[in-house]
Design an enzyme around this catalytic site. Structure first.
Site, PDB file in Angstrom:
ATOM      1  N   ARG A   1      -8.477  -2.695   6.853  1.00 41.52           N
ATOM      2  CA  ARG A   1      -7.140  -2.176   7.179  1.00 41.52           C
ATOM      3  C   ARG A   1      -7.042  -0.681   6.903  1.00 41.52           C
ATOM      4  NH1 ARG A   1      -1.877  -5.208   5.087  1.00 41.52           N
ATOM      5  NH2 ARG A   1      -2.528  -4.611   2.990  1.00 41.52           N
TER       6      ARG A   1
ATOM      7  N   ARG B   1      -4.919  -9.662  -5.589  1.00 43.45           N
ATOM      8  CA  ARG B   1      -3.708  -9.950  -4.804  1.00 43.45           C
ATOM      9  C   ARG B   1      -3.756 -11.362  -4.239  1.00 43.45           C
ATOM     10  NH1 ARG B   1      -4.138  -5.330  -0.925  1.00 43.45           N
ATOM     11  NH2 ARG B   1      -2.302  -6.078   0.151  1.00 43.45           N
TER      12      ARG B   1
ATOM     13  N   LYS C   1       1.937  -9.864   8.365  1.00 40.75           N
ATOM     14  CA  LYS C   1       3.386  -9.767   8.228  1.00 40.75           C
ATOM     15  C   LYS C   1       3.918  -8.435   8.787  1.00 40.75           C
ATOM     16  CE  LYS C   1       3.435 -10.343   3.690  1.00 40.75           C
ATOM     17  NZ  LYS C   1       1.998 -10.506   3.371  1.00 40.75           N
TER      18      LYS C   1
ATOM     19  N   ARG D   1      -5.236   1.834   1.885  1.00 39.31           N
ATOM     20  CA  ARG D   1      -4.229   1.688   0.840  1.00 39.31           C
ATOM     21  C   ARG D   1      -4.891   1.574  -0.527  1.00 39.31           C
ATOM     22  NH1 ARG D   1       0.087  -2.848   2.556  1.00 39.31           N
ATOM     23  NH2 ARG D   1      -0.320  -3.389   0.381  1.00 39.31           N
TER      24      ARG D   1
ATOM     25  N   ARG E   1       8.552 -13.199  -2.914  1.00 32.49           N
ATOM     26  CA  ARG E   1       7.156 -13.470  -3.274  1.00 32.49           C
ATOM     27  C   ARG E   1       7.064 -14.399  -4.469  1.00 32.49           C
ATOM     28  NH1 ARG E   1       4.897  -8.393  -1.001  1.00 32.49           N
ATOM     29  NH2 ARG E   1       2.641  -8.456  -1.020  1.00 32.49           N
TER      30      ARG E   1
END
Ligand code: AMP
Length: 221
Positions: A130, A174, A16, A163, A91
């Site tokens: 990531r 998540r 995204k 992160r 969400r």
């Protein structure tokens, strides 16, 4: 058809933020990422940041009222001819309903919803690799971009960090939260005929270009 307001929907790690960055650079969009806004609030230890931090670190959602207020404040400031690009919001079905109401009050046309399809295995792989740049905010992936842990940002030499919600336990949480609370939005928007699916596992550039064509209202052949 002219440019549309856009929602990018997809699992964590579906791309995204990456595609939003591409659209922002190639088209006139105001990018609203609730995740970015919340991370900045946590870093600044604002009242909002303090309220959101524990949920975020655990990979849970922050309460609807907090994020709805955030988005509403920003939507009200948008001019009529200015288009928004929402990434990470809505969400939950409650957030989607609030967004529809805000849009109606502001007399905006309904947004297009682009759903990025990516498998669970790919999500877990991507999130583990990531890295974010602490200086310019660029998003990288160790596997995709050929970087090593410890490398610096290829753009600005800033420090790359993981992160705080990209460690394995939070990633799995998540994903679970996504399936339970966010996946119902696929049906929600499909029933309203506003959803377009995009293969999130094709090349990054290809997917970004496809999203941009959809955003411009071009046919997607
Ligand atoms: P993201 O950068 O979009 O993956 O968001 C990071 C984290 O911020 C999420 O795991 C949630 O804790 C929180 N967050 C971001 N957007 C929302 C939202 N629309 N509703 C609730 N929590 C959110």
């Amino acid at each position: 058809m002219p440019q549309r307001d856009l929602i990018i929907l997809g699992a964590p790690g579906a791309g995204k933020g990456t595609h939003a960055e591409y659209l922002k650079n190639h088209m006139a969009y105001v990018h609203m990422s609730t995740g970015d806004i919340l991370r900045a609030a946590v870093a600044g230890q604002t009242e909002l940041g303090k309220q959101a931090q524990a949920s975020m670190d655990a990979g849970a959602l922050v309460p609807d009222e907090l994020v709805i207020d955030l988005v509403q404040e920003r939507m009200v400031e948008l001019g009529a001819g200015v288009h928004y690009l929402l990434d990470g919001f809505p969400r939950t079905v409650g957030q989607a309903e609030a967004l529809a109401q805000i849009g109606a009050e502001l007399d905006r046309p309904q947004p297009l919803v682009v759903y990025l399809e990516v498998s669970d295995e790919e999500v877990v792989r991507r999130l583990g690799g990531r890295r974010m740049c602490g200086s310019c905010g660029a998003i990288y992936n160790l596997y995709r971009d050929g970087l090593d842990a410890g490398d610096r940002c290829p753009e600005c030499a800033g420090e790359l960090y993981l992160r705080s919600d990209d460690h394995r336990e939070a990633i799995l949480n998540r994903l679970e939260v996504y399936k339970r609370q966010t996946e119902p939005l696929i049906d929600y928007y499909q029933q309203r005929r506003r959803l377009v699916k995009v293969d999130g596992e094709q090349g990054q550039r290809q997917a970004s270009e496809q999203v941009a064509r959809l955003a411009r209202g071009e046919s997607d052949d």
